[in-house]
Design a protein around this motif. Structure first.
Motif, PDB file in Angstrom:
ATOM      1  N   PHE A  30       0.934  -1.086   0.065  1.00 41.94           N
ATOM      2  CA  PHE A  30      -0.162   0.038  -0.200  1.00 41.94           C
ATOM      3  C   PHE A  30       1.044   1.246  -0.137  1.00 41.94           C
ATOM      4  O   PHE A  30       0.522   2.110  -0.751  1.00 41.94           O
ATOM      5  CB  PHE A  30      -0.768   0.092   1.220  1.00 41.94           C
ATOM      6  N   ALA A  31       1.962   1.267   0.880  1.00 38.63           N
ATOM      7  CA  ALA A  31       2.744   2.299   0.885  1.00 38.63           C
ATOM      8  C   ALA A  31       3.770   2.584  -0.548  1.00 38.63           C
ATOM      9  O   ALA A  31       3.716   3.947  -1.115  1.00 38.63           O
ATOM     10  CB  ALA A  31       3.980   2.082   2.153  1.00 38.63           C
ATOM     11  N   ALA A  32       4.077   1.567  -1.198  1.00 39.21           N
ATOM     12  CA  ALA A  32       4.500   1.445  -2.383  1.00 39.21           C
ATOM     13  C   ALA A  32       3.661   1.992  -3.686  1.00 39.21           C
ATOM     14  O   ALA A  32       4.155   2.884  -4.464  1.00 39.21           O
ATOM     15  CB  ALA A  32       5.462   0.314  -2.524  1.00 39.21           C
ATOM     16  N   GLU A  33       2.717   1.650  -3.512  1.00 37.64           N
ATOM     17  CA  GLU A  33       1.775   1.584  -4.859  1.00 37.64           C
ATOM     18  C   GLU A  33       0.594   2.687  -4.503  1.00 37.64           C
ATOM     19  O   GLU A  33       0.129   3.154  -5.615  1.00 37.64           O
ATOM     20  CB  GLU A  33       1.051   0.287  -4.965  1.00 37.64           C
ATOM     21  N   VAL A  34       0.447   3.298  -3.401  1.00 41.96           N
ATOM     22  CA  VAL A  34      -0.637   4.460  -3.195  1.00 41.96           C
ATOM     23  C   VAL A  34       0.246   5.416  -2.473  1.00 41.96           C
ATOM     24  O   VAL A  34       0.053   6.571  -3.273  1.00 41.96           O
ATOM     25  CB  VAL A  34      -1.808   3.888  -2.395  1.00 41.96           C
ATOM     26  N   LEU A  35       0.450   5.350  -1.407  1.00 41.67           N
ATOM     27  CA  LEU A  35       1.130   6.457  -0.520  1.00 41.67           C
ATOM     28  C   LEU A  35       2.290   7.291  -1.160  1.00 41.67           C
ATOM     29  O   LEU A  35       2.021   8.579  -1.427  1.00 41.67           O
ATOM     30  CB  LEU A  35       1.341   6.162   0.894  1.00 41.67           C
ATOM     31  N   LYS A  63      -9.075   4.950  -0.496  1.00 40.61           N
ATOM     32  CA  LYS A  63      -8.441   3.551  -0.527  1.00 40.61           C
ATOM     33  C   LYS A  63      -7.811   3.269   1.057  1.00 40.61           C
ATOM     34  O   LYS A  63      -8.039   1.843   1.251  1.00 40.61           O
ATOM     35  CB  LYS A  63      -7.226   3.336  -1.484  1.00 40.61           C
ATOM     36  N   TRP A  64      -7.422   4.054   1.702  1.00 39.10           N
ATOM     37  CA  TRP A  64      -7.141   3.871   2.890  1.00 39.10           C
ATOM     38  C   TRP A  64      -8.152   3.406   3.978  1.00 39.10           C
ATOM     39  O   TRP A  64      -7.926   2.405   4.770  1.00 39.10           O
ATOM     40  CB  TRP A  64      -6.566   5.114   3.549  1.00 39.10           C
ATOM     41  N   GLU A  93       5.766   1.408  10.325  1.00 41.45           N
ATOM     42  CA  GLU A  93       7.250   1.852   9.730  1.00 41.45           C
ATOM     43  C   GLU A  93       7.146   1.758   8.158  1.00 41.45           C
ATOM     44  O   GLU A  93       7.463   2.595   7.501  1.00 41.45           O
ATOM     45  CB  GLU A  93       8.279   0.704  10.304  1.00 41.45           C
ATOM     46  N   GLU A  94       6.424   0.611   7.723  1.00 42.11           N
ATOM     47  CA  GLU A  94       6.032   0.696   6.263  1.00 42.11           C
ATOM     48  C   GLU A  94       5.382   1.863   5.612  1.00 42.11           C
ATOM     49  O   GLU A  94       5.717   2.497   4.704  1.00 42.11           O
ATOM     50  CB  GLU A  94       5.182  -0.592   6.006  1.00 42.11           C
ATOM     51  N   LEU A  95       4.368   2.266   6.510  1.00 37.57           N
ATOM     52  CA  LEU A  95       3.745   3.600   6.122  1.00 37.57           C
ATOM     53  C   LEU A  95       4.560   4.855   5.892  1.00 37.57           C
ATOM     54  O   LEU A  95       4.363   5.578   5.085  1.00 37.57           O
ATOM     55  CB  LEU A  95       2.450   3.764   7.097  1.00 37.57           C
TER      56      LEU A  95
END
Length: 430
Positions: A30-35, A63-64, A93-95
Motif C-alpha cells: 500500500f505504501a509503495a503503490e498508493v502513498l 483506499k486507506w 514503519e512501512e507507511l
C-alpha cells in the motif's frame, strides 16, 4: 528511484508469524503503490490544489479507509482492528517509508474516534459510541475525517508541558475557551494554522480551556463536529515539507456543543494529555524510522550505481563509512520505536515515548541529510525522492512538539516518577 520491492528490513529481528508477515507486506505494498506516488504528486501542488475536489488525495484516502487502515488502533469491541503492538510497529514503519505526510494525515484522521471509542466505552457514554464511533467504523468513503486541535497562535509545544511550572500558571491559560450552559458547552476561540487535517476535517479532537484559573492544566477535551454553527476554517498552510499533509486554522465563535461530547474535564485533563502525547510520539517514532530507512535505501541503491573515479561510489571507503553510520541510526531508531511498544515495562511511558520520537525524527533528518550528500547535486533536484525525504524529515523535529521542549517534558516525568505512585484514574487503554 523509489522502490516497490519486498520490505528490506525483513531480516527477522523478531520471529514473525505468517499473520504479521502478511500485515507487513500488505502495508508495504500500500505504501509503495498508493502513498508514495500520490505524495510525490501532491508535493508539487499548491496547498489549495492538494485538497481540491479533483486531487489524487481523495482516492488515496478512500483506499486507506477501504483497506481498513483507519481502524488500526480502534478496539475490537466497536468494530476496530485493534492491531497488537508488534503489528503496529511493522505496519507504521512501512507507511512512514512510503510517505510520512500522508501517513500522518490519514493517521490523525482516526484520532478523535480512537479517543471517543475508548472513553465512550470506559464511561458508558452511548452518544460517543453511537453517534461518533460507529459511523466512523462503517465509513469506507472517507466521509469522516478527524484532526487534533490543540495548538493555538500563542501556544504550541508548551501545551504538552504537563508538570512544568508554566503549565499550571493562571497567565498561561489557552485562548480557546469553553463554558457550560445548561446541557451544552459553548466554545469560543481559535486553533492555529498547524492543525493537521485542519481544513479538511469533519471532526476535531479539541483541547480547550474550561478553568482558566488552572492555566493550561484547566483543560477539557471534546469531540467537536465541525459542521456546527459558528465553526469556520482558514486557508491551507503552505510549507517546506510534508506538503501532502493538510494543515490550517479552525475558528470557534459561540459554538454550542452537546454536553455528552465534552469527554474529559480538568480533573483528568493531564492524564488524557499524557496518553495523547504517548500515542502521538510513539506513532511519530515509527513513521520516521520508516523515513530514515527510505533515505538509507535510496542512498544505498544510488551508491551501487553512481560511478566516480572509475568505480561505483559504494566501493569508496568514505561512502562506505557514511552508509554504515546511516544504517546504525536507522537500527537505533527502530529499536527505540519498537521498544516503546514491545517492552511491557512500567517505566514512565511519556518519557519513553518522547525518547523514541526524538530518536526517530533526529535519525530521519540525519540520514536524509547524508542521503542528499551521497546523491550530490542530484540530491538537490526537485523530483528526487531524497530531496523530499529531507524536507519531510526536517518538519518532524518540530511536529507534535519541538524536540528540545519535549526533552524537558520527558525529564520532568523522569524526575517526578521517583516520588509518584501513579495517576488516580486508569486511562491506559489496554
Amino acid at each position: 528511484m523509489s522502490s516497490t520491492r519486498r520490505p528490506r528490513h525483513f531480516e527477522r529481528t523478531f520471529d514473525l508469524d505468517d499473520e504479521h508477515v502478511s500485515l507487513m507486506e500488505e502495508a508495504h505494498q500500500f505504501a509503495a503503490e498508493v502513498l508514495r506516488p500520490v505524495s510525490l504528486e501532491l508535493d508539487n501542488l499548491p496547498p489549495s490544489e492538494v485538497i481540491a475536489a479533483g486531487s489524487p488525495l481523495w482516492p488515496a484516502m478512500r483506499k486507506w479507509y477501504q483497506a481498513g487502515h483507519h481502524l488500526m488502533m480502534l478496539p475490537e469491541s466497536v468494530g476496530g482492528a485493534d492491531l497488537d503492538p508488534l503489528a503496529r510497529t511493522l505496519v507504521q514503519e512501512e507507511l512512514g517509508w512510503g510517505a510520512s505526510d500522508l501517513a500522518v494525515s490519514f493517521g490523525v484522521a482516526a484520532l478523535p474516534f480512537f479517543f471517543a471509542a475508548h472513553i465512550g466505552t470506559m464511561l458508558g457514554n452511548t452518544t460517543l459510541i453511537n453517534e461518533i464511533v460507529k459511523p466512523f467504523v462503517e465509513d469506507t468513503e472517507a466521509k469522516m475525517i478527524g484532526c487534533w486541535a490543540i495548538t493555538e497562535p500563542t501556544h504550541g509545544s508548551d501545551e504538552l508541558g504537563a508538570g512544568t511550572e508554566a503549565f499550571a500558571s493562571t497567565g498561561s491559560a489557552g485562548s480557546c475557551r469553553a463554558y457550560q450552559k445548561g446541557d451544552e458547552w459553548v466554545i469560543t476561540g481559535q486553533k492555529s494554522a498547524w492543525v493537521s487535517n485542519g481544513t479538511i476535517a469533519t471532526h476535531a479532537l479539541l483541547f480547550c480551556t474550561v478553568d482558566a484559573e488552572k492555566g493550561m492544566g484547566g483543560g477539557g477535551v471534546a469531540i467537536v463536529p465541525l459542521d456546527l454553527p459558528g465553526v469556520s476554517k482558514g486557508p491551507p498552510l503552505d510549507k517546506l515539507g510534508q506538503r501532502a499533509l493538510n494543515q490550517g486554522e479552525i475558528f470557534f465563535d459561540e459554538v454550542h456543543l452537546p454536553a455528552e461530547l465534552m469527554m474529559i474535564g480538568p480533573d483528568f485533563y493531564r492524564d488524557l494529555l499524557d496518553i495523547t502525547l504517548v500515542t502521538a510520539n510513539t506513532g511519530m517514532s515509527l513513521l520516521f524510522t520508516g523515513v530514515a530507512r527510505a533515505a538509507f535505501e535510496e542512498a544505498l541503491d544510488y551508491a551501487g550505481q553512481r560511478v566516480q573515479g572509475g568505480k561505483v561510489i559504494a566501493e569508496h571507503q568514505m561512502i562506505q563509512t557514511k552508509l554504515f553510520n546511516m544504517y546504525v541510526k536507522v537500527e537505533q531508531a527502530r529499536a527505540m520505536a519498537r521498544g516503546m511498544l514491545l517492552q511491557n515495562s512500567q517505566a514512565p511511558a511519556v518519557a519513553r515515548a518522547i525518547a523514541a520520537k526524538v530518536a526517530g525524527t533526529e535519525a530521519a533528518l540525519s540520514v536524509a541529510n547524508d542521503a542528499v550528500q551521497i546523491f550530490g547535486g542530484m540530491g538537490l533536484a526537485k523530483g528526487t525522492l531524497v530531496e523530499k525525504l529531507y524536507r519531510d524529515a526536517r518538519a518532524s523535529t518540530i511536529e507534535d512538539g519541538v524536540n528540545e521542549f519535549l526533552g524537558l517534558v520527558a525529564a520532568r516525568h523522569l524526575v517526578d516518577s521517583y516520588g509518584e505512585a501513579g495517576f488516580s484514574m486508569d486511562l491506559s487503554f489496554g
